[in-house]
Write an enzyme that holds these catalytic residues in place. Structure first.
Site, PDB file in Angstrom:
ATOM      1  N   GLU A 111      22.903  -6.535 -34.186  1.00 58.49           N
ATOM      2  CA  GLU A 111      23.268  -5.914 -32.886  1.00 58.49           C
ATOM      3  C   GLU A 111      24.692  -6.024 -32.464  1.00 58.49           C
ATOM      4  OE1 GLU A 111      19.505  -6.826 -30.122  1.00 58.49           O
ATOM      5  OE2 GLU A 111      20.781  -8.374 -30.118  1.00 58.49           O
ATOM      6  N   HIS A 143      21.380 -14.819 -30.887  1.00 56.23           N
ATOM      7  CA  HIS A 143      21.706 -13.766 -30.159  1.00 56.23           C
ATOM      8  C   HIS A 143      23.209 -13.785 -29.658  1.00 56.23           C
ATOM      9  CE1 HIS A 143      21.475 -10.973 -26.707  1.00 56.23           C
ATOM     10  NE2 HIS A 143      20.491 -10.422 -27.455  1.00 56.23           N
TER      11      HIS A 143
HETATM   12  P1  PGA Z   1      19.980  -4.050 -25.162  1.00 57.48           P
HETATM   13  O1  PGA Z   1      19.857  -5.462 -25.244  1.00 57.48           O
HETATM   14  O2  PGA Z   1      18.990  -3.129 -25.666  1.00 57.48           O
HETATM   15  O3  PGA Z   1      19.874  -4.206 -23.328  1.00 57.48           O
HETATM   16  O4  PGA Z   1      21.187  -3.348 -25.235  1.00 57.48           O
HETATM   17  C1  PGA Z   1      19.546  -5.709 -26.697  1.00 57.48           C
HETATM   18  C2  PGA Z   1      19.517  -7.249 -26.914  1.00 57.48           C
HETATM   19  O5  PGA Z   1      20.540  -7.928 -26.092  1.00 57.48           O
HETATM   20  O6  PGA Z   1      18.980  -7.856 -27.640  1.00 57.48           O
END
Ligand code: PGA
Length: 248
Positions: free
Chosen positions: A160, A90
């Site tokens: 992401e 992450h």
């Molecule tokens: P968010 O976070 O939906 O608040 O943008 C996603 C994540 O960090 O996995």
């Protein structure tokens, strides 16, 4: 219709009481629902979730198998605590805890040894995107993270883009990536996986994460290349997470 995978990433939020009332409210859903909860709550939440076929995920795992590593949680411990999935790579771990592609690769290996499905997060930051390096970064993170890992059918990829994650955005109004950016990145990821794993690559699902909300969930989850969502901020309230689960 294709079943989507929706993961709540609670991060370091919610206490035990709020977490319990959240999962008590959750109902078995048409989509596959996974809760990435703090380590200490996993065995407690498992008792509540088992009957609803909702799975648990860890948010992190040690790169080491076992031994004198004070404060670490091993893949085996995660498994014993009831976790079938675990987030790895992450952007918050990469950014705040200096996790490298090499460490992430080790963590993925540890998880696979214990048959825990890694939810492997990749994505470029704003600066990298601004310099036109998006695809280069995705390719680097993906290939180094999956180095020496053979045909991983049991792995999920979460694209992401760091600039789309709500907590990395400064303004009050948060933005997710545009559908065309999501599709482009997911297709690119798919093609790299195909080169690495040939026909086994089709089994690897690709999720999107970054400001997924009840307002945009239907649009994002409806995209052909999107197999699910990793939800941060909007997973902290039962009502908004439930709306996302129900949006497709
Ligand atoms: P968010 O976070 O939906 O608040 O943008 C996603 C994540 O960090 O996995």
């Amino acid at each position: 219709m294709n079943q989507k995978i929706i993961i709540a990433n609670w991060k370091m939020n919610l206490g035990l009481k709020e977490s319990m009332s959240f999962v008590k409210n959750l109902k078995s859903a048409q989509n596959k629902v996974i809760i990435a909860a703090p380590f200490t709550f996993l065995p407690i939440l498992k008792k509540e979730l088992v009957k609803k076929s909702i799975m648990l995920a860890g948010q992190n795992v040690s790169a080491f198998k076992a031994g004198a590593y004070t404060g670490e949680i091993s893949a085996k411990m995660l498994k014993d605590a009831g976790s079938r999935y675990c987030l790895v790579g992450h952007s918050e771990r990469r950014f705040y805890f200096q996790e490298t592609d090499r460490m992430i690769n080790q963590k993925i290996k540890r998880l696979l040894e214990y048959k825990i499905c890694p939810v492997f997060c990749i994505g470029e930051n704003a600066q990298e995107r601004g310099r036109g390096l998006t695809m280069q970064i995705i390719k680097k993170q993906l290939t180094l993270g999956l180095k020496y890992i053979k045909g991983p059918a049991r792995i999920l990829i979460a694209y992401e883009p760091v600039w789309a994650i709500s907590t990395f955005q400064k303004g009050k109004v948060k933005h997710s990536a545009r559908p065309e950016d999501i599709e482009e990145a997911h297709l690119f990821i798919k093609n790299i996986l195909k080169k690495m794993y040939k026909n086994k690559a089709d089994k690897i699902k690709i999720l999107y994460g970054g400001t997924v909300s009840p307002q945009n969930a239907k649009g994002i989850l409806g995209l052909k290349e999107v197999d699910g969502a990793l939800v941060g901020g909007a997973s902290l309230k039962f009502s908004s997470f439930n709306a996302i689960i129900k949006s497709v």
